[in-house]
Design an enzyme around this catalytic site. Structure first.
Site, PDB file in Angstrom:
ATOM      1  N   GLY A   7       0.828  -1.195   0.000  1.00  0.00           N
ATOM      2  CA  GLY A   7       0.000   0.000   0.000  1.00  0.00           C
ATOM      3  C   GLY A   7       0.864   1.247   0.000  1.00  0.00           C
ATOM      4  O   GLY A   7       0.673   2.157   0.806  1.00  0.00           O
ATOM      5  N   LYS A 178      -3.888   7.416  19.595  1.00  0.00           N
ATOM      6  CA  LYS A 178      -3.839   7.856  18.200  1.00  0.00           C
ATOM      7  C   LYS A 178      -5.245   8.019  17.636  1.00  0.00           C
ATOM      8  O   LYS A 178      -5.514   8.956  16.874  1.00  0.00           O
ATOM      9  CB  LYS A 178      -3.058   6.858  17.352  1.00  0.00           C
ATOM     10  CG  LYS A 178      -2.955   7.281  15.884  1.00  0.00           C
ATOM     11  CD  LYS A 178      -2.273   6.255  15.027  1.00  0.00           C
ATOM     12  CE  LYS A 178      -2.252   6.690  13.567  1.00  0.00           C
ATOM     13  NZ  LYS A 178      -1.641   5.680  12.676  1.00  0.00           N
TER      14      LYS A 178
END
Length: 299
Positions: A7, A178
């Site tokens: 990716g 996060k």
């Protein structure tokens, strides 16, 4: 170390390119980016600079390496896992936005799956050329927490390549922190079409901080010790450090691409529902972006 970056868009290209200075790296990317890198190499500009020649392909099937670094969008994780499962890896590391990626990878891969976060800023300028818009840190470790020799080995491989890397024993908490940061920054910047620093100023700041606090409440319901003030402090720290950057979600909206809102705000909403917690700000942000996606026929 042999490393496959699966990716390799903006972030994957920056990380993979920096790793290629020390390791045998293969980027799995879309054309024309993959074809350009294969022919002419990868140029990294900005806060980090390099011209490297990793291998590059659009076909991620039947590859083998010591490590697969997964940087696809969250909604592509299952497809990536199925493709990776046709190959052979000693370990996999998710450096993706959103939650739920590591369990999906682990369903398909027999190797250990590490969790990670990466705070490098990156923009794919054109095929074969990526800009590092901010130097950050890679944090990685076992997805369930604790220590492992595999995580130590990966961390030891990343450092010599110039990637500031921390091997952490508290990855569940770090992932939720996060998520709180992303819940505060990404949907707000995407909807308002502003850079990250704008979420530190009224009126966006109140919305963003509330989204981060709601995320922390859900984290605690999930058994993760993340206080509201810790979540908002992390959000403010990242927003300030990346003030001039466009979030990945804003980049997606500007390009007319599907966003990762389902794995960020949507994940908060889903887990809040299971815990009986109200998260109205995350609900509103998720609904607004999902409505935009439907209007663009994305999904």
């Amino acid at each position: 170390m042999e490393i496959v970056v699966f990716g390799a868009g903006s972030l994957g290209s920056v990380l993979g390119g920096l790793l290629a200075r020390e390791h045998d790296v293969t980027l799995v990317a879309r054309d024309p980016h993959a074809a350009t890198v294969a022919a002419d190499g990868l140029l990294i500009e900005g806060a980090r600079e390099a011209h490297v020649r990793p291998a590059a392909t659009t076909d991620g099937e039947a590859l083998s390496a010591d490590l697969a670094v997964v940087t696809v969008k969250a909604f592509d994780t299952r497809s990536a896992a199925e493709t990776l499962a046709t190959g052979s890896y000693d370990a996999a590391l998710s450096l993706q936005n959103g939650m739920g990626n590591e369990p999906t990878l682990a369903e398909h891969l027999p190797c250990p799956v590490l969790a990670g976060t990466a705070t490098y800023g990156a923009v794919l300028e054109e095929p074969g050329r990526v800009r590092c818009t901010g130097v950050g840190e890679v944090v990685l470790g076992p997805r369930e927490g604790g220590a492992s020799a595999v995580a130590d080995r990966v961390g030891s491989a990343f450092d010599p390549a110039g990637l500031k890397t921390t091997v952490a024993a508290d990855m569940p908490r770090r992932l939720w922190e996060k998520l709180a940061v992303n819940a505060g920054i990404n949907p707000v910047t995407a909807l308002a079409r502003v850079e990250n620093g704008a979420v530190l100023e009224p009126p966006a700041a109140d919305v963003a901080r509330t989204a981060a606090r709601e995320t922390a409440r859900v984290a605690r319901a999930e058994g993760v010790d993340l206080a509201d003030d810790e979540a908002t402090a992390a959000f403010e720290r990242v927003a300030a450090a990346t003030a001039e950057n466009e979030s990945s979600m804003l980049q997606d909206v500007r390009a007319g691409r599907r966003t990762e809102v389902a794995a960020i705000s949507g994940y908060v909403v889903d887990r809040a529902g299971a815990a009986g917690i109200e998260v109205p700000t995350n609900e509103t942000l998720a609904a607004a972006l999902e409505a935009w996606e439907r209007g663009q026929n994305l999904g």
